[in-house]
Design an enzyme around this catalytic site. Structure first.
Site, PDB file in Angstrom:
ATOM      1  N   GLY A  68       0.811  -1.208   0.000  1.00  0.00           N
ATOM      2  CA  GLY A  68       0.000   0.000   0.000  1.00  0.00           C
ATOM      3  C   GLY A  68       0.845   1.259   0.000  1.00  0.00           C
ATOM      4  N   ASP A  69       1.932   1.255   0.782  1.00  0.00           N
ATOM      5  CA  ASP A  69       2.837   2.401   0.800  1.00  0.00           C
ATOM      6  C   ASP A  69       3.501   2.594  -0.561  1.00  0.00           C
ATOM      7  OD1 ASP A  69       2.332   2.914   3.498  1.00  0.00           O
ATOM      8  OD2 ASP A  69       3.898   1.543   4.143  1.00  0.00           O
TER       9      ASP A  69
END
Length: 276
Positions: A211-212
């Site tokens: 996600g990052d």
């Protein structure tokens, strides 16, 4: 929070995650390191330890984080604003440290907007809901976080689209929704786009940091429109093919595996329906 210096340049300091600051090399941007910052012993506003993480030394940080006292909340806001002078983006990622009120992100968003800095907010729960009226430029919930924000289950792409539009109506400039194996959805003023990235099942190794990486890819590509969505998909897909929290490099990207369309398959059923 990670300021990006100059006109649209990629952020090179990222922090957040379960109440504990963390950082990593910006995916797709070569020859950069990141700074891991955390409060040292004593008041968080007075002393900060910094460590450089080299690209080839992936680490995972996931702790409960520091305990902030009430007087440190305004000081920490001012610190972020000072560090973000002339920034293009601030990326606010993860839950808030203990001791900070849910409205802390909202105060940061409001201050950043006054300074002309764009905000990408990747959090959930009360902190997300409190920040929406302050109008963050983009929020990045996953399906479960999106379902929790609107208070109802999501089982199809149509459900996700409607929920994203609801959060935009409540203040978010754009919603970049991560749907796991089902791809990503971008709902913004300029349009709604859906995209996928082909990743062979036997190549998936870990979703830690995906996600990052996806958010970093979105911001690297300007943080708006279908090209940014394609970049987010490419970065997220590359991240899941790496072990643990290993950070990807430009050589790991496969943009040819990405497909983005405005022809939304609204009847698509999510492989993992989200409950509120």
């Amino acid at each position: 929070m990670g300021p990006a210096r100059g006109g649209g340049e990629a952020p090179n300091h990222l922090s957040g995650g379960e109440g504990a600051p963390h950082a990593g090399t910006v995916p797709g941007v070569p020859d950069r390191t990141a700074t891991l910052s955390r409060p040292a012993q004593g008041p968080a506003s007075r002393q900060v330890e910094r460590h450089t993480i080299e690209r080839q030394q992936p680490r995972t940080t996931n702790t409960s984080g520091p305990q902030f006292c009430p007087t440190e909340s305004p000081t920490s806001l001012e610190t972020v604003r000072t560090w973000s002078t002339h920034a293009a983006w601030i990326a606010c990622c993860g839950s808030l440290p203990r001791g900070l009120a849910p409205g802390w992100y909202a105060d940061l968003v409001a201050g950043a907007r006054e300074a002309g800095t764009r905000i990408a907010l990747d959090t959930t729960g009360p902190a997300l809901l409190a920040a929406l009226p302050a109008r963050p430029d983009v929020i990045k919930p996953n399906a479960s976080e999106l379902a929790a924000a609107v208070g109802r289950p999501l089982s199809t792409l149509a459900d996700v689209t409607e929920a994203a539009q609801e959060l935009r109506a409540r203040g978010a400039g754009a919603v970049l929704a991560s749907l796991g194996a089902d791809g990503q959805l971008l709902v913004a003023e300029e349009g709604t786009y859906y995209g996928t990235a082909r990743v062979p099942v036997d190549r998936v190794r870990s979703n830690v940091g995906a996600g990052d990486a996806s958010l970093a890819g979105f911001l690297v590509a300007g943080g708006t429109g279908p090209a940014a969505l394609a970049s987010a998909l490419a970065h997220g897909a590359a991240a899941v093919q790496l072990p643990g929290s290993a950070m990807l490099t430009p050589a790991d990207l496969s943009p040819e595996a990405v497909r983005v369309t405005q022809d939304l398959p609204l009847d698509l059923r999510l492989s993992e329906p989200a409950t509120a």
